[in-house]
Design a protein around this motif. Structure first.
Motif, PDB file in Angstrom:
ATOM      1  N   LEU A 162      -5.871  -8.018   6.098  1.00  0.00           N
ATOM      2  CA  LEU A 162      -4.428  -8.021   5.845  1.00  0.00           C
ATOM      3  C   LEU A 162      -4.018  -6.890   4.917  1.00  0.00           C
ATOM      4  N   GLN A 163      -4.893  -6.555   3.952  1.00  0.00           N
ATOM      5  CA  GLN A 163      -4.613  -5.422   3.072  1.00  0.00           C
ATOM      6  C   GLN A 163      -4.584  -4.108   3.856  1.00  0.00           C
ATOM      7  N   VAL A 164      -5.492  -3.983   4.804  1.00  0.00           N
ATOM      8  CA  VAL A 164      -5.513  -2.777   5.633  1.00  0.00           C
ATOM      9  C   VAL A 164      -4.220  -2.677   6.439  1.00  0.00           C
ATOM     10  N   LEU A 165      -3.801  -3.796   7.045  1.00  0.00           N
ATOM     11  CA  LEU A 165      -2.558  -3.789   7.806  1.00  0.00           C
ATOM     12  C   LEU A 165      -1.369  -3.439   6.915  1.00  0.00           C
ATOM     13  N   LYS A 166      -1.360  -3.981   5.716  1.00  0.00           N
ATOM     14  CA  LYS A 166      -0.247  -3.693   4.806  1.00  0.00           C
ATOM     15  C   LYS A 166      -0.280  -2.236   4.356  1.00  0.00           C
ATOM     16  N   THR A 167      -1.474  -1.674   4.199  1.00  0.00           N
ATOM     17  CA  THR A 167      -1.600  -0.264   3.824  1.00  0.00           C
ATOM     18  C   THR A 167      -1.067   0.625   4.940  1.00  0.00           C
ATOM     19  N   PHE A 168      -1.360   0.255   6.183  1.00  0.00           N
ATOM     20  CA  PHE A 168      -0.761   0.972   7.310  1.00  0.00           C
ATOM     21  C   PHE A 168       0.763   0.903   7.227  1.00  0.00           C
ATOM     22  N   ASP A 169       1.280  -0.304   7.019  1.00  0.00           N
ATOM     23  CA  ASP A 169       2.730  -0.491   6.938  1.00  0.00           C
ATOM     24  C   ASP A 169       3.353   0.349   5.823  1.00  0.00           C
ATOM     25  N   ASN A 170       2.591   0.550   4.762  1.00  0.00           N
ATOM     26  CA  ASN A 170       3.100   1.231   3.573  1.00  0.00           C
ATOM     27  C   ASN A 170       2.968   2.754   3.660  1.00  0.00           C
ATOM     28  N   TYR A 171       2.404   3.250   4.767  1.00  0.00           N
ATOM     29  CA  TYR A 171       2.140   4.690   4.903  1.00  0.00           C
ATOM     30  C   TYR A 171       3.389   5.539   4.652  1.00  0.00           C
ATOM     31  N   LYS A 172       4.480   5.192   5.309  1.00  0.00           N
ATOM     32  CA  LYS A 172       5.692   6.011   5.202  1.00  0.00           C
ATOM     33  C   LYS A 172       6.222   6.022   3.768  1.00  0.00           C
ATOM     34  N   LYS A 173       6.298   4.853   3.165  1.00  0.00           N
ATOM     35  CA  LYS A 173       6.827   4.762   1.801  1.00  0.00           C
ATOM     36  C   LYS A 173       5.995   5.591   0.834  1.00  0.00           C
ATOM     37  N   GLN A 174       4.667   5.440   0.872  1.00  0.00           N
ATOM     38  CA  GLN A 174       3.797   6.160  -0.046  1.00  0.00           C
ATOM     39  C   GLN A 174       3.818   7.663   0.216  1.00  0.00           C
ATOM     40  N   SER A 175       3.890   8.047   1.476  1.00  0.00           N
ATOM     41  CA  SER A 175       3.917   9.467   1.811  1.00  0.00           C
ATOM     42  C   SER A 175       5.203  10.119   1.336  1.00  0.00           C
ATOM     43  N   LEU A 176       6.323   9.419   1.500  1.00  0.00           N
ATOM     44  CA  LEU A 176       7.602   9.976   1.064  1.00  0.00           C
ATOM     45  C   LEU A 176       7.701  10.022  -0.459  1.00  0.00           C
ATOM     46  N   LEU A 177       7.027   9.101  -1.129  1.00  0.00           N
ATOM     47  CA  LEU A 177       6.999   9.155  -2.595  1.00  0.00           C
ATOM     48  C   LEU A 177       6.336  10.443  -3.084  1.00  0.00           C
TER      49      LEU A 177
END
Length: 390
Positions: free
Chosen positions: A21-36
């Motif tokens: 589930l952490q891996v899936l959430k990390t995928f989901d968070n890709y855009k947010k972290q990249s734009l940061l």
């Protein structure tokens, strides 16, 4: 009364489920972290003297274009995550621990880098741009397998081949495509999730587009270098019904313990992923059938070497060859200096190239109750000039 082993098994399943589930959430968070990260660069830019900002107006526009590419990478992620819920027969996203619990777990600290590396691996394994790297790295292995098991002399469906460290699965796929019974093994959950999608759900050639090097900010001749995109897959990823192909998840050393199972183990850019490479050699030897072959290509980067608080040994190839013989293998072929690359942007100003080694080793046949490996190694050494015949 609670069964202690059952409780321990439940705890392991819970840990694995939470990691998934952490891996899936990390995928989901890709855009947010990249734009940061882009926002931080924009903040650095805005802190410069006004004259400098004026001169760097194109750089500011380049950052906007990079954001658009990140958006396009992010568009692919929900597709991957949606199909990931079907991996492992829904073990990790069952009704008892469903995907609604994804919000209760955090992201992985190293996760963004792993997501970025998956985009590069898509280039290497499944795009037309990666064909040159695959020719350098995969073709020698595939050619040797076909040489060892010629179609006119064996039924390839009976030849069991393992590809540890399979990544996104292209090498294992190509072996299975040639009618061998092939299994890929991968530990990296990010790779497993994306390979599951590519191998099972891509229906058209060049169906998707990603920007593998959009997070590579250095050594670019222009922003177009950084924005170089690829489409994938470059082939239809379905196999005919008679093909025997599977992928397994887990640590190579833990998953493969049964002796005398495989006719061939094919390793490509894999053996240096071990903290103790000798354990890998022993496991490969164990799982091979007598007279089975191990085919290897790659460098000795030793991934744990510079990791803080990680144990690691880094024997030279010369030392490694001696250990290979001591484990029991007979080295039948050895070639050094093979020019190979790994996930390189062909337009970048910096290019890494390995002088890789390629070798073929055999697990000796039984002679009564004794292996003939020592005698065969002496003969091989003699023909290689390491010993003189008396």
């Amino acid at each position: 009364m609670i069964n202690g082993n059952a409780k321990m098994d439940d705890d392991i399943v819970t840990q694995e489920r939470n990691y998934f589930l952490q891996v899936l959430k990390t995928f989901d968070n890709y855009k947010k972290q990249s734009l940061l990260r882009i926002e931080y660069k924009e903040k650095c830019l805005s802190a410069l003297p006004s004259q400098h900002q004026t001169w760097l107006e194109k750089y500011k526009n380049d950052l906007d274009n990079i954001k658009s590419c990140i958006d396009k990478n992010a568009d692919y992620i929900p597709i991957v995550v949606q199909h990931a819920k079907n991996i492992f027969e829904n073990l990790y996203t069952s009704d008892n621990s469903g995907s609604h619990q994804k919000s209760s777990v955090g992201t992985l600290s190293e996760g963004l880098d792993k997501v970025q590396s998956v985009f590069k691996q898509l280039m290497r394994d499944w795009s037309s741009l990666g064909a040159k790297e695959r020719e350098e790295c995969y073709s020698p292995v595939i050619n040797e397998i076909e040489l060892q098991f010629p179609e006119d002399k064996v039924d390839r469906r009976d030849i069991e081949i393992l590809v540890p460290g399979a990544g996104l699965g292209r090498l294992a796929f190509e072996i299975a495509k040639r009618k061998f019974n092939c299994q890929g093994n991968e530990f990296n959950m990010f790779m497993l999730i994306v390979s599951f999608h590519v191998l099972n759900h891509c229906k058209k050639i060049d169906e998707f587009e990603v920007f593998p090097w959009i997070h590579q900010y250095c050594n670019n001749l222009s922003v177009e270098t950084q924005m170089l995109s690829v489409r994938f897959p470059d082939i239809i990823t379905s196999l005919d019904k008679s093909s025997q192909f599977s992928m397994t998840a887990g640590d190579f050393l833990e998953v493969y313990t049964e002796p005398d199972v495989f006719d061939c183990v094919a390793t490509c850019f894999f053996i240096d992923c071990a903290s103790n490479i000798v354990e890998f050699l022993e496991t490969i030897y164990t799982i091979l059938k007598p007279n089975g072959v191990w085919i290897n290509l790659g460098p000795l980067l030793y991934h744990y070497s510079y990791m803080k608080n990680e144990k690691s040994i880094e024997p030279s190839f010369e030392v490694l060859c001696e250990v290979i013989k001591k484990v029991g293998f007979v080295m039948e072929k050895c070639q050094t200096g093979l020019k190979t690359r790994y996930c390189q942007n062909p337009q970048a100003m910096l290019q890494y190239e390995y002088d890789s080694v390629f070798f073929v080793c055999r697990k000796p046949m039984l002679n009564g109750n004794h292996f003939m490996g020592d005698l065969q190694n002496e003969i091989a050494d003699a023909f290689n000039g390491d010993k003189k015949w008396d």
